[in-house]
Design a protein around this motif. Structure first.
Motif, PDB file in Angstrom:
ATOM      1  N   SER A  52      13.755  -7.318  -2.346  1.00 12.50           N
ATOM      2  CA  SER A  52      13.887  -5.867  -2.357  1.00 12.50           C
ATOM      3  C   SER A  52      15.045  -5.437  -3.244  1.00 12.50           C
ATOM      4  O   SER A  52      16.139  -6.002  -3.165  1.00 12.50           O
ATOM      5  N   PHE A 358       6.893  -0.244  -7.016  1.00 12.26           N
ATOM      6  CA  PHE A 358       5.674  -0.706  -6.368  1.00 12.26           C
ATOM      7  C   PHE A 358       5.500   0.030  -5.045  1.00 12.26           C
ATOM      8  O   PHE A 358       6.463   0.489  -4.449  1.00 12.26           O
ATOM      9  N   GLY A 359       4.271   0.121  -4.580  1.00  4.77           N
ATOM     10  CA  GLY A 359       4.002   0.662  -3.266  1.00  4.77           C
ATOM     11  C   GLY A 359       3.787   2.157  -3.238  1.00  4.77           C
ATOM     12  O   GLY A 359       4.107   2.884  -4.174  1.00  4.77           O
ATOM     13  N   ARG A 361       5.078   4.513  -1.148  1.00  6.49           N
ATOM     14  CA  ARG A 361       6.146   5.424  -0.756  1.00  6.49           C
ATOM     15  C   ARG A 361       6.717   6.190  -1.950  1.00  6.49           C
ATOM     16  O   ARG A 361       7.133   5.607  -2.943  1.00  6.49           O
ATOM     17  N   GLU A 408      -3.946   0.696  -6.097  1.00  5.77           N
ATOM     18  CA  GLU A 408      -2.825   0.087  -5.378  1.00  5.77           C
ATOM     19  C   GLU A 408      -2.378   0.968  -4.222  1.00  5.77           C
ATOM     20  O   GLU A 408      -2.069   0.478  -3.137  1.00  5.77           O
ATOM     21  N   PHE A 409      -2.349   2.277  -4.439  1.00  8.51           N
ATOM     22  CA  PHE A 409      -1.856   3.193  -3.415  1.00  8.51           C
ATOM     23  C   PHE A 409      -2.967   3.637  -2.466  1.00  8.51           C
ATOM     24  O   PHE A 409      -2.720   3.853  -1.282  1.00  8.51           O
TER      25      PHE A 409
END
Length: 551
Positions: A52, A358-359, A361, A408-409
């Protein structure tokens, strides 16, 4: 044979060992020596790629596709050399290599131990980087702090390596905290004394000590440290806080640091040519002294830790210095951004940048930021994920594709305008499996991207699994999104932009150009983005904004 310099740290981590090492590398290169650098990290992760950013800062990517410690970014920016996967290794990588060899029977049934097998594998990494780089001097920074249980094998490997290579060819520099105690109005040497004692108990005697402090460490204090730590008084240097990390080479050079290191290694003390570096720092201070600032908002999700976007921030500063302007960089939390507050948060931005990540959020906040930049004609630069959210926003609001997103999301999106790369679809392992390293991009003539680079084929470093879906490429282009860069085979969209008659400067790249930015040579896309942001702030045409050398 190359000379080796090892840099260790004492008392606490995050002291600036990397900047001290990089500064020495810059000074030795200024004396005409070929320098390469290396970071040895004692943690058990195989590499930083899956860590992270909140714990470890950004993941830096080398030209040959290695996900490395962020200190390699400092090394590259200071010594102006492209490093490789040999320039960073961890305990995890060492153990993984040894266990694989043991499983393959390489040790013929013998007992595999920390000594000699782990230490031998570490020493082999010291030799490997020397051989590959063909350097005169190899500078290796040991991560963490002396005394950590996880670093003991590395310290022992350094001790063995120095004995095998000879003390005349190896130097040990110990960077230690000399804290200022406000209540006593003095700096304290005891932590450094204990740190050096710990180092000596492990068989290593430092040749030089660099005192890190937020206050000046005067000659009497340095003499005291020298006496207690059995180091010559003229081998103890102070490295108190400087206005910028780029000032550290000059600060150390003024004390004769690099000259003493050359003397200790038996290197000819050639004239040190740092004129270009000092011209940059002079220009940097002149730019920072300006009361007028150009505001650039970086909209991400790791905004509590600026090191998560370290190379982006440095590339923006490099570009600001080029034009003699102070760039005020504001980190904006994409998760807290929406249509209700976007005007209040981004209303006075002269430029908006969405970096990699990435991700899910914070994605909708980033899309909101893109919309703000596009509709209000604010200069925009998208980097990696910043390209993907720009395409999503354009698909939704210009192409009329409601719910357009990245697979991806949102795996159930009706319009996956961003989809996984074909060669990534079956990849299940994490760590070192993305599209990594330098790849070529062919630029469309007459585009902003082509204008920025000034050449038709460019190479930039990548770190991603998803790409613009070719199923939507024609529809996006028909609606006005210009595909300004493609892979040479035409399969992958590498850069997109809006035409100048629609927007003054709106460009996004699937790559990470910030990794190749240098203080005296800003990354082309960052350079032109900052030029456009300055023009927006000053109400000028961007072509009228010239580098300070041209004013």
């Amino acid at each position: 044979m190359a000379k080796h310099i090892f840099v260790t740290g004492g008392v606490v981590s995050s002291l600036g060992k990397g900047i001290t090492a990089a500064s020495l590398g810059r000074l030795l290169k200024g004396r005409g020596y070929r320098v390469t650098m290396q970071k040895a990290d004692p943690y058990l992760n195989v590499d930083p790629g899956t860590m992270s950013p909140f714990q470890h800062g950004e993941v830096f990517v080398t030209e040959d596709g290695y996900e490395s410690d962020l200190d390699l970014g400092h090394y590259e920016r200071f010594i102006d050399e492209n490093l490789t996967r040999s320039s960073n290794f961890t305990s995890g990588a060492i153990y993984q290599e040894l266990i694989s060899r043991e499983r393959a029977g390489d040790f013929l049934g013998g007992t595999v131990q920390v000594i000699p097998h782990v230490t031998d594998a570490i020493k082999e990494r010291f030799r490997r980087v020397e051989e590959e780089a063909g350097a005169d001097v190899v500078i290796t920074e040991l991560g963490g702090t002396v005394g950590d249980i996880e670093s003991q094998a590395f310290v022992e490997a350094i001790r063995q390596f120095r004995n095998e290579k000879g003390r005349d060819d190896c130097v040990l520099i110990h960077v230690s905290l000399v804290p200022y105690i406000a209540a006593a109005h003095e700096v304290k040497t005891k932590p450094t004394q204990h740190s050096v004692r710990e180092l000596r108990s492990l068989g290593l005697q430092p040749d030089f000590i660099v005192c890190r402090s937020d206050h000046e460490v005067d000659a009497s204090i340095r003499a005291k440290i020298a006496s207690f730590c059995d180091v010559p008084a003229d081998h103890v240097f102070e490295n108190s806080d400087c206005p910028s990390i780029y000032d550290v080479p000059a600060h150390l050079a003024a004390q004769g640091f690099d000259e003493k290191v050359c003397e200790r290694l038996g290197l000819e003390p050639r004239a040190c040519h740092m004129e270009g570096w000092y011209a940059f720092t002079d220009a940097m201070h002149a730019a920072n002294a300006r009361a007028d600032v150009t505001r650039i908002s970086v909209v991400g999700k790791y905004t509590q830790l600026p090191d998560a976007y370290l190379s982006v921030i440095e590339a923006l500063h490099h570009s600001g210095v080029l034009f003699g302007r102070h760039v005020d960089i504001r980190l904006v939390d994409g998760e807290a951004l929406d249509e209700k507050n976007v005007e209040a948060v981004l209303g006075d931005s002269d430029g908006i940048l969405v970096p990699g990540g990435f991700g899910l959020r914070g994605i909708e906040g980033k899309i909101c930021a893109v919309r703000r930049a596009r509709e209000e004609r604010v200069p925009y630069l998208g980097v990696c994920l910043g390209l993907q959210v720009a395409v999503c926003e354009f698909a939704r609001d210009v192409c009329g594709l409601p719910g357009a997103s990245s697979a991806e999301f949102d795996p159930d999106t009706p319009h996956p305008v961003i989809d996984i790369m074909a060669d990534q679809a079956t990849v299940t392992e994490k760590g070192g499996t993305m599209r990594l390293g330098a790849y070529p991009c062919r630029l469309e003539p007459g585009t902003l991207a082509a204008e920025a680079y000034g050449e038709p084929l460019v190479w930039e470093r990548h770190r991603h699994r998803y790409e613009v879906s070719n199923a939507y490429r024609e529809r996006l282009a028909a609606a006005g999104l210009r595909i300004s860069g493609l892979s040479p085979d035409g399969r992958l969209v590498e850069m997109v932009e809006l035409p100048e008659d629609v927007h003054p400067w709106f460009v996004a790249s699937q790559a990470h150009p910030e990794f190749k930015s240098r203080p005296d040579r800003p990354a082309p896309l960052f350079r032109e983005f900052v030029r456009a942001a300055i023009a927006h702030h000053e109400g000028r045409d961007r072509h009228d904004v010239e580098p300070v050398e041209g004013e």
